[in-house]
Design an enzyme around this catalytic site. Structure first.
Site, PDB file in Angstrom:
ATOM      1  N   ASP A 232      -3.103   6.536  -6.937  1.00  0.00           N
ATOM      2  CA  ASP A 232      -1.399   7.027  -7.533  1.00  0.00           C
ATOM      3  C   ASP A 232      -1.728   8.682  -7.373  1.00  0.00           C
ATOM      4  O   ASP A 232      -0.225   8.704  -7.303  1.00  0.00           O
ATOM      5  CB  ASP A 232      -0.741   5.546  -8.279  1.00  0.00           C
ATOM      6  CG  ASP A 232      -0.024   5.040  -7.677  1.00  0.00           C
ATOM      7  OD1 ASP A 232      -0.156   4.112  -6.037  1.00  0.00           O
ATOM      8  OD2 ASP A 232       0.439   3.427  -8.319  1.00  0.00           O
TER       9      ASP A 232
ATOM     10  N   ASP B 194      -0.275  -3.692  -0.841  1.00  0.00           N
ATOM     11  CA  ASP B 194       0.188  -3.169  -2.570  1.00  0.00           C
ATOM     12  C   ASP B 194      -0.033  -4.548  -3.044  1.00  0.00           C
ATOM     13  O   ASP B 194       0.076  -5.156  -2.844  1.00  0.00           O
ATOM     14  CB  ASP B 194       1.417  -2.431  -3.217  1.00  0.00           C
ATOM     15  CG  ASP B 194       0.760  -0.954  -4.275  1.00  0.00           C
ATOM     16  OD1 ASP B 194      -0.321  -1.396  -4.988  1.00  0.00           O
ATOM     17  OD2 ASP B 194       1.845  -0.210  -3.973  1.00  0.00           O
TER      18      ASP B 194
END
Length: 734
Positions: A523, A459
């Site tokens: 997301d 990430d």
């Protein structure tokens, strides 16, 4: 000097040297093997203009009186070359082609600069271009920009690019091409949620399956610009460049700078043709991750069904709970279990711990081994979330090395100077600092050596907005250092796959995809939002590289509620997985979820190797997209083969009472096909819930048989789907 002519897959690139520069006189439709005398292309010289023809050069220059955006800009230091003009005057030194590749060297001895351009037209029609500038002078040269550009034909009158935000990445916008410059600038220090993955010019009204399209993509994960530049004589150039900060790249004598690759594709049958060119390139790579029978390369392993724990447990890491989750996942047929954020030292929320890449002893007294063994003993791979480029102030590493935190200067943090503003309670670790880089490399390397980890979800949760090293901008060097971190870890652990996640889809580009095996598209797991996000991500990136998960019934990010079938059909057209506490999925819902997992496994060979096609449907209430077997090579599919899998998707209510007939694109015209509904079928308990109709189309209950030509030209009457529902269709070759 003879012109260069590169040809592949219906595309020609022709470069002339008649002006003394390298000039792209044609990029577009294939011209065949023979070219006429290119002198016939000499344009008129108008009144009140330069008394010579101005070339649309490979490197447009003010010294040639190009009135648009110059490709090369920079300056010498104050004691620079005496009499240096405002721009370089590059002229061809050497040029040559070998198959689909060409190398062109242009130089200006007075300016002390040489630029080498490399071009490769790949087998599928994708053009790859780079420039390298070398400082041949005796003083430093400060580079401001080196852009890679291509001309488009005069009938390119519309521009399509993509924009977005967190949880709404890659949405299209259109505008007319007009005189002037349309610039899309990314100053995020990463690619950015609003970055345009595709930058396309085309003929009026070009669509999914019709019109001429010229498109580019800049393969770079840092600051950048993409642009269309139309000058007063009507010529338009499209291209891109790395966006450099003041004095960010200064070339010492003998020093060089190479641009990111610009990838470009031409299509005479709409955006799907552009997609074909990109997919052909991706799937021809030696390190591509999926079975690629059409390329002749060794088959890789199929993309495994994924369970990611984030929306299942968030930061609540409890071994018993996670083992229960693993048991439930294995029962469903999951093949990869990924432990998300919350496993490392001091990490109970998003305010602390980043940078301390040690397993938290209080949570995991025996390390991650008990969970890893519980996962792998059930036949699944184990994956782990990391965020190596970021740091929390509340971390041992930040307290020990405040000078490793990126900021405007190198020493401010020790001296109590200001820090950049926080983003999600975090800062950036300075990978340009060799000690910081080595620390991060060593910690991730140790995790991989000490644990049976097959997969990293990597990430990167913030922009790099105020980014400096040693007193000057350093996004360029930070990006290269991050690339080197990926490269070295992959070299040390070749069996470990890496996913690029960047607060969802903020780092999606071909630069990062050369180093990773998958990207997280967004997301947002809301299936309605994902329909658009995945369609435009998939314009460039093949579905096997785009993580697409079934989220909870009510979306974590939008609070929308969707049926399982809508979420599952959406997720099928990517790298399929789940991000959901599946322990609570029981009864008919669990049976339905298993059914979709099995459908993905049954069809993933097609989904991850076929051609993506998108119907041009009137209005915006319905979408029809699918994957078909690629018969373009002249190898028809065998009878009984699933030749196409399509989703009919209702995004909203329609102005019309019924959808009417919709053509099915991409099938072989002369071949017969049987079409049938895969989900829902009349036997499904919630069949009626998907529709708003008294009676369905006649073919829907029992299927239908027709040729590919009939299906494309006449189409099939489609059912009245309720909004935010989908129908999965299968086409079998006869």
């Amino acid at each position: 000097m003879d012109p260069l002519h590169l040809r592949s897959a219906g595309t020609s690139l022709v470069i002339s040297f008649d002006s003394g520069e390298a000039e792209v006189v044609h990029w577009g439709a294939d011209l065949g093997p023979a070219l006429p005398d290119l002198a016939i292309l000499a344009a008129p010289v108008p009144h009140s203009a330069i008394d010579a023809r101005v070339p649309a050069a490979l490197l447009p220059q003010a010294s040639s009186s190009w009135r648009g955006r110059a490709a090369l800009r920079g300056s010498r230091t104050a004691d620079g070359v005496s009499g240096l003009d405002f721009s370089a005057r590059l002229r061809v030194v050497t040029a040559g082609a070998d198959g689909g590749s060409a190398v062109i060297v242009q130089s200006d001895p007075d300016a002390g600069l040489t630029v080498e351009s490399t071009l490769k037209l790949h087998d599928g029609g994708l053009l790859e271009m780079r420039h390298t500038v070398t400082n041949d002078g005796t003083t430093p040269y400060r580079l401001d920009e080196l852009a890679t550009v291509l001309p488009v034909a005069p009938d390119a009158v519309e521009l399509l690019d993509l924009t977005g935000r967190w949880c709404r990445e890659r949405h299209p916008q259109r505008r007319a091409i007009q005189q002037g410059t349309w610039v899309r600038t990314g100053r995020h220090g990463r690619t950015g949620h609003d970055s345009s993955l595709l930058f396309a010019a085309g003929t009026a009204g070009f669509g999914n399956r019709h019109g001429k399209v010229w498109a580019t993509h800049l393969a770079w994960s840092g600051n950048h610009e993409q642009f269309a530049d139309t000058i007063g004589d009507g010529r338009t150039m499209i291209g891109g460049s790395e966006l450099l900060g003041p004095a960010e790249v200064t070339l010492e004598p003998g020093g060089s700078y190479t641009t990111p690759a610009l990838f470009a594709a031409y299509s005479d049958h709409g955006l799907d043709g552009i997609t074909d060119a990109f997919y052909s390139w991706f799937r021809s790579r030696q390190h591509h991750v999926l079975p690629a029978a059409s390329t002749g390369l060794p088959a890789g392993k199929p993309r495994p069904v994924v369970l990611n724990t984030w929306e299942a447990v968030y930061f609540d890491h409890n071994l018993d709970t996670l083992i229960e989750l693993a048991e439930s996942a294995a029962d469903l047929g999951v093949e990869r279990f990924v432990l998300d954020d919350g496993w490392f030292r001091g990490r109970r929320d998003d305010q602390s711990g980043l940078g301390d890449w040690y397993v938290d002893e209080t949570l995991w007294p025996n390390g991650l081994t008990p969970l890893i063994e519980a996962v792998t003993s059930r036949g699944m791979e184990f994956g782990l979330w990391v965020e190596p480029e970021m740091v929390n102030l509340d971390s041992d590493i930040a307290r020990a090395h405040p000078d490793w935190i990126v900021g405007p200067s190198a020493v401010q943090h020790k001296d109590g100077g200001r820090l950049p503003l926080e983003w999600r309670n975090q800062h950036i670790i300075d990978l340009v600092n060799p000690d910081a880089w080595q620390y991060i490399y060593s910690r991730i390397d140790a995790l991989l050596r000490q644990n049976n980890i097959s997969y990293l979800k990597w990430d990167q949760n913030r922009d790099l907005l105020e980014h400096g090293h040693a007193g000057r901008s350093s996004v360029h060097e930070q990006t290269l250092a991050a690339y080197r971190l990926f490269d070295e870890l992959r070299k040390a652990h070749p069996g470990v796959e890496i996913e690029s996640c960047s607060s969802g889809g903020a780092r999606v580009d071909l630069g990062i995809l050369e180093r990773t095996d998958r990207i997280w598209g967004s997301d947002c797991n809301d299936a309605l939002e994902r329909q658009t996000i995945q369609r435009w991500t998939g314009a460039v990136v093949p579905p096997e590289l785009v993580g697409s998960h079934i989220g909870p019934t009510t979306s974590h990010t939008t609070a929308r509620t969707h049926d399982l079938s809508f979420r599952a059909i959406t997720a099928l057209f990517g790298h399929f997985g789940m991000e959901w506490d599946i322990r609570g999925v029981q009864g008919k819902d669990r049976d339905e979820l298993k059914r979709f997992i099995n459908l993905f496994k049954e069809h993933r060979g097609l989904l991850h190797s076929g051609r993506r096609v998108h119907a041009d449907v009137a209005g915006d209430a319905l979408l029809l997209h699918g994957v078909v077997t690629d018969a373009a090579e002249g190898t028809p599919v065998a009878a009984g083969t699933t030749a196409g899998l399509f989703a009919l998707v209702s995004t909203r209510t329609s102005a019309a009472e019924e959808p009417g007939r919709i053509g099915i694109p991409g099938l072989e015209a002369a071949r017969g096909y049987r079409v049938e509904a895969v989900f829902p079928t009349p036997e499904d308990a919630d069949y009626v819930h998907n529709y708003t109709q008294v009676q369905p189309p006649a073919w829907l209950a029992d299927g239908a048989v027709a040729t590919g030509r009939f299906l494309a030209e006449v189409g099939l009457p489609m059912p009245n789907l309720n909004p935010e529902h989908a129908l999965l269709l299968k086409f079998t070759a006869l």
